[in-house]
Write a protein that holds these residues in place. Structure first.
Motif, PDB file in Angstrom:
ATOM      1  N   GLY A  45      -7.047 -10.955  -6.064  1.00 35.45           N
ATOM      2  CA  GLY A  45      -5.641 -10.668  -5.901  1.00 35.45           C
ATOM      3  C   GLY A  45      -4.898 -11.672  -5.062  1.00 35.45           C
ATOM      4  O   GLY A  45      -5.477 -12.506  -4.364  1.00 35.45           O
ATOM      5  N   LEU A  46      -3.596 -11.543  -5.163  1.00 29.61           N
ATOM      6  CA  LEU A  46      -2.655 -12.379  -4.439  1.00 29.61           C
ATOM      7  C   LEU A  46      -1.603 -11.442  -3.858  1.00 29.61           C
ATOM      8  O   LEU A  46      -1.095 -10.572  -4.572  1.00 29.61           O
ATOM      9  N   ILE A  47      -1.338 -11.596  -2.569  1.00 29.51           N
ATOM     10  CA  ILE A  47      -0.298 -10.806  -1.923  1.00 29.51           C
ATOM     11  C   ILE A  47       0.780 -11.770  -1.442  1.00 29.51           C
ATOM     12  O   ILE A  47       0.477 -12.757  -0.771  1.00 29.51           O
ATOM     13  N   ILE A  48       1.999 -11.475  -1.802  1.00 23.98           N
ATOM     14  CA  ILE A  48       3.147 -12.247  -1.334  1.00 23.98           C
ATOM     15  C   ILE A  48       3.890 -11.352  -0.368  1.00 23.98           C
ATOM     16  O   ILE A  48       4.404 -10.306  -0.759  1.00 23.98           O
ATOM     17  N   GLN A  49       3.886 -11.740   0.904  1.00 23.12           N
ATOM     18  CA  GLN A  49       4.480 -10.902   1.938  1.00 23.12           C
ATOM     19  C   GLN A  49       5.631 -11.628   2.626  1.00 23.12           C
ATOM     20  O   GLN A  49       5.445 -12.688   3.222  1.00 23.12           O
ATOM     21  N   THR A  50       6.809 -11.038   2.525  1.00 23.95           N
ATOM     22  CA  THR A  50       7.990 -11.578   3.199  1.00 23.95           C
ATOM     23  C   THR A  50       9.025 -10.472   3.315  1.00 23.95           C
ATOM     24  O   THR A  50       9.182  -9.680   2.386  1.00 23.95           O
TER      25      THR A  50
ATOM     26  N   SER B 241      -5.591 -16.564 -13.718  1.00 19.75           N
ATOM     27  CA  SER B 241      -6.745 -16.539 -12.818  1.00 19.75           C
ATOM     28  C   SER B 241      -6.576 -15.532 -11.688  1.00 19.75           C
ATOM     29  O   SER B 241      -7.341 -15.534 -10.732  1.00 19.75           O
ATOM     30  N   VAL B 242      -5.567 -14.661 -11.794  1.00 17.59           N
ATOM     31  CA  VAL B 242      -5.304 -13.664 -10.754  1.00 17.59           C
ATOM     32  C   VAL B 242      -5.304 -12.288 -11.411  1.00 17.59           C
ATOM     33  O   VAL B 242      -4.601 -12.064 -12.399  1.00 17.59           O
ATOM     34  N   GLN B 243      -6.087 -11.366 -10.853  1.00 24.95           N
ATOM     35  CA  GLN B 243      -6.172 -10.027 -11.431  1.00 24.95           C
ATOM     36  C   GLN B 243      -4.986  -9.141 -11.048  1.00 24.95           C
ATOM     37  O   GLN B 243      -4.435  -8.446 -11.885  1.00 24.95           O
ATOM     38  N   ARG B 244      -4.612  -9.157  -9.747  1.00 26.81           N
ATOM     39  CA  ARG B 244      -3.506  -8.319  -9.281  1.00 26.81           C
ATOM     40  C   ARG B 244      -2.633  -9.107  -8.316  1.00 26.81           C
ATOM     41  O   ARG B 244      -3.130  -9.888  -7.510  1.00 26.81           O
ATOM     42  N   ILE B 245      -1.324  -8.837  -8.385  1.00 25.23           N
ATOM     43  CA  ILE B 245      -0.364  -9.451  -7.472  1.00 25.23           C
ATOM     44  C   ILE B 245       0.429  -8.341  -6.809  1.00 25.23           C
ATOM     45  O   ILE B 245       1.035  -7.510  -7.487  1.00 25.23           O
TER      46      ILE B 245
ATOM     47  N   VAL C 293       3.194 -12.568 -17.070  1.00 17.69           N
ATOM     48  CA  VAL C 293       1.924 -12.976 -16.474  1.00 17.69           C
ATOM     49  C   VAL C 293       0.848 -11.957 -16.825  1.00 17.69           C
ATOM     50  O   VAL C 293       1.140 -10.795 -17.087  1.00 17.69           O
ATOM     51  N   SER C 294      -0.394 -12.407 -16.817  1.00 21.58           N
ATOM     52  CA  SER C 294      -1.481 -11.519 -17.205  1.00 21.58           C
ATOM     53  C   SER C 294      -1.934 -10.613 -16.065  1.00 21.58           C
ATOM     54  O   SER C 294      -2.563  -9.595 -16.302  1.00 21.58           O
ATOM     55  N   ALA C 295      -1.607 -10.953 -14.831  1.00 17.87           N
ATOM     56  CA  ALA C 295      -1.993 -10.138 -13.682  1.00 17.87           C
ATOM     57  C   ALA C 295      -1.190  -8.838 -13.649  1.00 17.87           C
ATOM     58  O   ALA C 295      -0.052  -8.787 -14.105  1.00 17.87           O
ATOM     59  N   GLN C 296      -1.798  -7.790 -13.092  1.00 19.73           N
ATOM     60  CA  GLN C 296      -1.057  -6.566 -12.808  1.00 19.73           C
ATOM     61  C   GLN C 296      -0.186  -6.851 -11.589  1.00 19.73           C
ATOM     62  O   GLN C 296      -0.634  -7.482 -10.638  1.00 19.73           O
ATOM     63  N   ILE C 297       1.051  -6.367 -11.613  1.00 17.38           N
ATOM     64  CA  ILE C 297       1.985  -6.625 -10.521  1.00 17.38           C
ATOM     65  C   ILE C 297       2.507  -5.301  -9.993  1.00 17.38           C
ATOM     66  O   ILE C 297       2.835  -4.400 -10.764  1.00 17.38           O
TER      67      ILE C 297
ATOM     68  N   ASN D 283      -5.256  -2.738  -0.260  1.00 19.37           N
ATOM     69  CA  ASN D 283      -6.213  -1.827  -0.897  1.00 19.37           C
ATOM     70  C   ASN D 283      -6.019  -1.778  -2.409  1.00 19.37           C
ATOM     71  O   ASN D 283      -6.987  -1.745  -3.168  1.00 19.37           O
ATOM     72  N   TRP D 284      -4.770  -1.783  -2.850  1.00 16.24           N
ATOM     73  CA  TRP D 284      -4.520  -1.781  -4.292  1.00 16.24           C
ATOM     74  C   TRP D 284      -5.006  -3.075  -4.935  1.00 16.24           C
ATOM     75  O   TRP D 284      -5.659  -3.056  -5.977  1.00 16.24           O
ATOM     76  N   VAL D 285      -4.689  -4.201  -4.297  1.00 12.87           N
ATOM     77  CA  VAL D 285      -5.087  -5.485  -4.851  1.00 12.87           C
ATOM     78  C   VAL D 285      -6.611  -5.590  -4.937  1.00 12.87           C
ATOM     79  O   VAL D 285      -7.157  -6.023  -5.949  1.00 12.87           O
ATOM     80  N   LEU D 286      -7.302  -5.160  -3.895  1.00 19.99           N
ATOM     81  CA  LEU D 286      -8.754  -5.317  -3.870  1.00 19.99           C
ATOM     82  C   LEU D 286      -9.509  -4.219  -4.610  1.00 19.99           C
ATOM     83  O   LEU D 286     -10.548  -4.495  -5.223  1.00 19.99           O
ATOM     84  N   TYR D 287      -9.010  -2.982  -4.538  1.00 20.48           N
ATOM     85  CA  TYR D 287      -9.796  -1.856  -5.049  1.00 20.48           C
ATOM     86  C   TYR D 287      -9.072  -0.995  -6.074  1.00 20.48           C
ATOM     87  O   TYR D 287      -9.643  -0.019  -6.571  1.00 20.48           O
ATOM     88  N   GLY D 288      -7.827  -1.316  -6.380  1.00 22.83           N
ATOM     89  CA  GLY D 288      -7.082  -0.522  -7.345  1.00 22.83           C
ATOM     90  C   GLY D 288      -6.626   0.819  -6.793  1.00 22.83           C
ATOM     91  O   GLY D 288      -6.251   1.696  -7.560  1.00 22.83           O
ATOM     92  N   GLU D 289      -6.671   0.985  -5.495  1.00 25.94           N
ATOM     93  CA  GLU D 289      -6.305   2.277  -4.864  1.00 25.94           C
ATOM     94  C   GLU D 289      -4.838   2.329  -4.522  1.00 25.94           C
ATOM     95  O   GLU D 289      -4.246   1.434  -4.048  1.00 25.94           O
TER      96      GLU D 289
END
Length: 122
Positions: free
Chosen positions: A45-50, A75-79, A99-103, A116-122
């Motif tokens: 995953g990728l987290i964009i925090q601002t 190449s990214v599963q979740r954003i 994009v193919s990643a879940q956002i 937690n969502w990005v890493l574990y889908g929670e």
């Protein structure tokens, strides 16, 4: 400026824009992210925090941003967008079509939930 934090053990990258983004920000981000993708096959995953989106310093920066997205989105599963900016909701609604990643959008104070969502889908 774009601060890039790489958690190679979890194949997670956190991007924190701090001021208007430049074309060099995306080149430097790719230099840090590409080895993690190469090692793991993808990013979990990728987290964009601002708190708010700072925009781009130039048209060249916008083009570099779009190129970065084009070259990395598969190449990214979740954003997770962790922001109080309306850009987060817009990115979630529009990005899922391009994009193919879940956002998913989270408020700025929900970083742990986003992680937690990005890493574990929670």
């Amino acid at each position: 400026m774009l601060n890039v934090k790489v958690d190679a053990d979890h194949a997670l990258v956190i991007l924190e824009p701090d001021g208007a983004l430049t074309d060099n920000d995306f080149r430097l981000a790719a230099q840090l992210i590409d080895p993690v993708i190469e090692k793991n096959g993808s990013l979990k995953g990728l987290i964009i925090q601002t708190r708010s989106f700072p925009g781009w310093a130039s048209f060249a920066a916008l083009v570099s941003h779009l190129r970065f997205v084009r070259e990395h989105h598969k190449s990214v599963q979740r954003i997770g967008f962790v922001t109080d900016s309306p850009v987060g909701s817009f990115a979630e609604a529009i990005g899922n079509h391009f994009v193919s990643a879940q956002i998913r959008h989270f408020s700025y104070d929900e970083f742990t939930h986003a992680r937690n969502w990005v890493l574990y889908g929670e």
